[in-house]
Every structure is written in structure tokens, then in C-alpha cells.
Design a protein around this motif. Structure first.
Motif, PDB file in Angstrom:
ATOM      1  N   GLU A  76     -10.405 -19.391  15.539  1.00  0.00           N
ATOM      2  CA  GLU A  76      -9.879 -20.752  15.724  1.00  0.00           C
ATOM      3  C   GLU A  76     -10.238 -21.271  17.126  1.00  0.00           C
ATOM      4  O   GLU A  76     -10.085 -20.538  18.117  1.00  0.00           O
ATOM      5  CB  GLU A  76      -8.355 -20.705  15.574  1.00  0.00           C
ATOM      6  CG  GLU A  76      -7.761 -22.044  15.236  1.00  0.00           C
ATOM      7  CD  GLU A  76      -6.244 -21.976  15.330  1.00  0.00           C
ATOM      8  OE1 GLU A  76      -5.655 -22.988  15.687  1.00  0.00           O
ATOM      9  OE2 GLU A  76      -5.689 -20.894  15.071  1.00  0.00           O
ATOM     10  N   SER A  77     -10.736 -22.487  17.172  1.00  0.00           N
ATOM     11  CA  SER A  77     -11.168 -23.014  18.472  1.00  0.00           C
ATOM     12  C   SER A  77      -9.977 -23.322  19.377  1.00  0.00           C
ATOM     13  O   SER A  77      -8.966 -23.853  18.943  1.00  0.00           O
ATOM     14  CB  SER A  77     -11.965 -24.296  18.254  1.00  0.00           C
ATOM     15  OG  SER A  77     -12.051 -24.989  19.464  1.00  0.00           O
ATOM     16  N   SER A  94     -19.623 -24.948  16.871  1.00  0.00           N
ATOM     17  CA  SER A  94     -18.221 -24.580  16.675  1.00  0.00           C
ATOM     18  C   SER A  94     -17.978 -23.818  15.398  1.00  0.00           C
ATOM     19  O   SER A  94     -17.137 -22.944  15.345  1.00  0.00           O
ATOM     20  CB  SER A  94     -17.366 -25.833  16.569  1.00  0.00           C
ATOM     21  OG  SER A  94     -17.459 -26.578  17.705  1.00  0.00           O
ATOM     22  N   TYR A  95     -18.654 -24.228  14.325  1.00  0.00           N
ATOM     23  CA  TYR A  95     -18.362 -23.658  13.014  1.00  0.00           C
ATOM     24  C   TYR A  95     -19.598 -23.805  12.141  1.00  0.00           C
ATOM     25  O   TYR A  95     -20.578 -24.451  12.542  1.00  0.00           O
ATOM     26  CB  TYR A  95     -17.159 -24.365  12.370  1.00  0.00           C
ATOM     27  CG  TYR A  95     -17.331 -25.858  12.202  1.00  0.00           C
ATOM     28  CD1 TYR A  95     -17.811 -26.403  11.014  1.00  0.00           C
ATOM     29  CD2 TYR A  95     -17.025 -26.739  13.239  1.00  0.00           C
ATOM     30  CE1 TYR A  95     -17.982 -27.784  10.861  1.00  0.00           C
ATOM     31  CE2 TYR A  95     -17.194 -28.115  13.101  1.00  0.00           C
ATOM     32  CZ  TYR A  95     -17.672 -28.624  11.912  1.00  0.00           C
ATOM     33  OH  TYR A  95     -17.851 -29.973  11.762  1.00  0.00           O
ATOM     34  N   ARG A 121     -16.472 -31.897  17.998  1.00  0.00           N
ATOM     35  CA  ARG A 121     -17.225 -30.653  17.864  1.00  0.00           C
ATOM     36  C   ARG A 121     -18.384 -30.825  16.890  1.00  0.00           C
ATOM     37  O   ARG A 121     -18.336 -31.640  15.968  1.00  0.00           O
ATOM     38  CB  ARG A 121     -16.305 -29.505  17.448  1.00  0.00           C
ATOM     39  CG  ARG A 121     -15.309 -29.794  16.349  1.00  0.00           C
ATOM     40  CD  ARG A 121     -14.602 -28.506  15.943  1.00  0.00           C
ATOM     41  NE  ARG A 121     -13.773 -27.978  17.025  1.00  0.00           N
ATOM     42  CZ  ARG A 121     -12.467 -28.175  17.109  1.00  0.00           C
ATOM     43  NH1 ARG A 121     -11.847 -28.859  16.169  1.00  0.00           N
ATOM     44  NH2 ARG A 121     -11.784 -27.690  18.114  1.00  0.00           N
ATOM     45  N   THR A 161     -10.579 -25.035  22.224  1.00  0.00           N
ATOM     46  CA  THR A 161     -11.076 -26.073  23.138  1.00  0.00           C
ATOM     47  C   THR A 161     -10.093 -27.216  23.340  1.00  0.00           C
ATOM     48  O   THR A 161      -9.845 -27.645  24.462  1.00  0.00           O
ATOM     49  CB  THR A 161     -12.402 -26.662  22.607  1.00  0.00           C
ATOM     50  OG1 THR A 161     -13.251 -25.593  22.279  1.00  0.00           O
ATOM     51  CG2 THR A 161     -13.066 -27.541  23.629  1.00  0.00           C
ATOM     52  N   ASP A 180     -14.921 -20.905  10.646  1.00  0.00           N
ATOM     53  CA  ASP A 180     -14.851 -20.848  12.114  1.00  0.00           C
ATOM     54  C   ASP A 180     -15.360 -19.492  12.561  1.00  0.00           C
ATOM     55  O   ASP A 180     -14.583 -18.535  12.687  1.00  0.00           O
ATOM     56  CB  ASP A 180     -13.411 -21.074  12.600  1.00  0.00           C
ATOM     57  CG  ASP A 180     -12.974 -22.504  12.360  1.00  0.00           C
ATOM     58  OD1 ASP A 180     -13.768 -23.413  12.634  1.00  0.00           O
ATOM     59  OD2 ASP A 180     -11.845 -22.700  11.865  1.00  0.00           O
ATOM     60  N   PRO A 211     -17.965 -22.320  21.829  1.00  0.00           N
ATOM     61  CA  PRO A 211     -16.597 -21.823  21.725  1.00  0.00           C
ATOM     62  C   PRO A 211     -16.305 -20.616  22.627  1.00  0.00           C
ATOM     63  O   PRO A 211     -15.222 -20.489  23.166  1.00  0.00           O
ATOM     64  CB  PRO A 211     -16.464 -21.420  20.261  1.00  0.00           C
ATOM     65  CG  PRO A 211     -17.510 -22.181  19.552  1.00  0.00           C
ATOM     66  CD  PRO A 211     -18.614 -22.408  20.531  1.00  0.00           C
ATOM     67  N   GLU A 243     -17.571 -29.685  22.039  1.00  0.00           N
ATOM     68  CA  GLU A 243     -17.806 -28.279  21.695  1.00  0.00           C
ATOM     69  C   GLU A 243     -18.952 -28.211  20.683  1.00  0.00           C
ATOM     70  O   GLU A 243     -18.884 -28.850  19.639  1.00  0.00           O
ATOM     71  CB  GLU A 243     -16.534 -27.670  21.107  1.00  0.00           C
ATOM     72  CG  GLU A 243     -16.659 -26.170  20.888  1.00  0.00           C
ATOM     73  CD  GLU A 243     -15.466 -25.610  20.139  1.00  0.00           C
ATOM     74  OE1 GLU A 243     -14.542 -25.099  20.791  1.00  0.00           O
ATOM     75  OE2 GLU A 243     -15.453 -25.694  18.899  1.00  0.00           O
TER      76      GLU A 243
END
Ligand code: ADP
Length: 274
Positions: free
Chosen positions: A222-223, A206-207, A239, A225, A218, A176, A203
Motif C-alpha cells: 500500500e502506498s 505505483s502499481y 500516481r 505517499t 500494488d 514508492p 508517485e
């Protein structure tokens, strides 16, 4: 098989008619339908993991799969599949890749070193040549998909692979925080300039999912991508969370036991190559 090889060779040959084209033919005994390179801007973002997961998932779908590990900076594919101790067999002019318990074929620079933790002191052109040989001298036999785990960035080896192996596409792996990285953009531009289709972006890390309540957190905010993929006109292919289970499977060399499928969209994009 014969038809497909002829198609591939004539493909390489016809592309070779272009004076700026240096594509080379694969091994006479190999019949590889699709070659996909997995790239990243920098190391440690999970490129080898994504390559391995794609290999495992496609194998489970019944495809014949090989992985060419070209990441000299961290050749981790043999370790992830627990085949570090095996060595490819050499018969006459040909080299036969190592096979995992699930018949996934692997060739790695790591197999050429005396021990997996030997330092790699080869220079770029030599590594580039080794990778080319994995294409020309390794007898992959029949494969639906050959995945190439590329070294990060845009150095000699990615350039050699892009120029010499007829790729059907690339998958870009990012983390990210990596989005604005210039190197990702450079890789992207290198592929575009060389007319190599970009299948999309995955991605990774990511989380996280809270092991107690299952809530998704997250960690990097917030992503962005998906939005950026849209702006760059590249498909967003999913992701992967930071997953302790996956890290442990990689450490134990047991990635083929993975249960989670985080890469469904990516798998669909690969299947659409058919
Ligand atoms: P790269 O190929 O980009 O250098 P790797 O795939 O080798 O990166 O991953 C680097 C390390 O991070 C490895 O130890 C791997 O097991 C771990 N890792 C990568 N992605 C994840 C993930 N989603 N969850 C947990 N660990 C991960």
C-alpha cells in the motif's frame, strides 16, 4: 507579450535586489509565463516521463509549451519525443529550439553532442553554464509553460537552476520505495530554503493493472505517499502505474500519442499558477 516580458524581467530584477539572489534574465525575445522544474532524488524514477507527460497534456489543453532538458545524466527528452536527430537552428546570437510534430519546443544538452550516445564528460560548472544558456540564449518566443527536466539529486546543476532561473514551482517525482530517501528530502529542503514553491509530489510506477482482469495490483504494498505528503505539508498530485504502453511510446519516440491522463491533479496545480 511586452507587458508579460516586462513583468518577468522586473520580477527577476526585483528579486535580484536581494543580495543573496542570482536570478538571471531570460532571452529578450522570450516571453515565458511560468517555469516549472521537475525533480527527483535519484535517476530512473520517471522524472523525464513525468516532464514529457506534463508537456504533452498542457499542449493538448492549448497552452504553448517548451521543455528544457537539463538532465545531463540521462538526457532522454529528445528520444521520448522522437527528435533525437534534429538540431536547434542558430541565427546570430539566438538559438531556436527544436519543435516536435505538435509544436512543442525542446532544447536539450543532447542536441549539443555529436551523437546521442556520446558520453557526457563535462564537469558540473560547464553543464550549469549550458543550462543557463538555454535560458538566456534560446529564443523560446511566447510560452505559457516551460518545464525543466532536472538532473536527479542536489548537485551543481539543480543548485544553479534553482539560483539562476526564476522558477514558479517544482514538481517532485518519486517511486514508492523512494519515500524515505534522504535525497528526496534534501531536494525538498533545498527548494524550501531557496523559497521555491513546491507544487507537489507525483508517485510513478505505483502499481500495475492486470491486462487480463483489470485488477489493480500494488506491487510495492500500500502506498504511503499521500500520508507522507500530508505530513510534509506538500500537495499529493497523483500516481502513475507501470504502464507497458507508455514504456513503448517512450521507446518509439511517440509520447505525443499517449491516451491516458494520469496527471490531472498535477495539471490543475499548474493551471492554478495563472
Ligand atoms: P528519470 O528521468 O527519472 O531518469 P525516465 O523518465 O527516463 O527516468 O524513466 C526511466 C525508464 O523507465 C524509461 O525507459 C521510461 O520509459 C521507463 N518508465 C518510467 N515510468 C514508467 C511507467 N510509469 N511505466 C512504464 N515505464 C516507465
Amino acid at each position: 507579450m511586452e507587458q508579460s516580458r516586462q513583468k518577468e524581467n522586473s520580477n527577476a530584477n526585483s528579486k535580484n535586489n536581494d543580495k543573496n539572489n542570482f536570478l538571471i534574465k531570460g532571452n529578450e525575445l522570450s516571453d515565458i509565463k511560468h517555469v516549472v522544474a521537475v525533480i527527483s532524488g535519484k535517476g530512473g524514477v520517471g522524472k523525464s516521463l513525468v516532464t514529457s507527460l506534463l508537456g504533452v497534456m498542457m499542449k493538448r489543453k492549448g497552452y504553448k509549451v517548451g521543455i528544457l532538458d537539463a538532465d545531463i545524466t540521462g538526457p532522454s527528452i529528445p528520444k521520448i519525443f522522437g527528435v533525437n536527430e534534429l538540431r536547434p537552428q542558430v541565427f546570430g546570437e539566438g538559438i531556436f529550439p527544436v519543435e516536435t510534430g505538435n509544436d512543442l519546443k525542446i532544447m536539450s544538452i543532447n542536441f549539443l553532442l555529436d551523437s546521442p550516445d556520446s558520453p557526457v564528460i563535462w564537469r558540473g560548472p560547464l553543464i550549469g553554464n549550458a543550462v543557463k544558456q538555454f535560458w538566456t540564449d534560446v529564443v523560446w518566443n511566447e510560452l505559457d509553460y516551460l518545464f525543466i527536466d532536472m538532473p536527479p539529486g542536489t548537485g551543481d546543476v539543480p543548485l544553479t537552476v534553482f539560483q539562476s532561473i526564476p522558477l514558479d514551482g517544482i514538481v517532485i517525482v518519486i517511486s514508492p520505495q523512494d519515500l524515505v530517501s534522504l535525497i528526496v528530502k534534501k531536494s525538498f529542503n533545498m527548494a524550501r530554503t531557496m523559497n521555491i514553491p513546491i507544487l507537489g509530489i507525483v508517485e510513478n510506477m505505483s502499481y500495475i493493472v492486470c491486462p487480463k482482469c483489470g485488477e489493480r495490483i500494488d506491487v510495492f504494498g500500500e502506498s504511503k505517499t499521500e500520508k507522507i505528503a500530508k505530513e510534509m505539508n506538500i500537495p499529493f498530485l497523483g500516481r502513475i502505474p507501470i504502464d507497458k504502453n507508455i514504456a513503448e511510446l517512450c521507446d518509439r519516440g511517440e509520447i505525443e500519442k499517449v491516451n491516458e491522463n494520469y496527471l490531472e491533479m498535477c495539471i490543475k496545480a499548474l493551471e492554478s499558477l495563472y
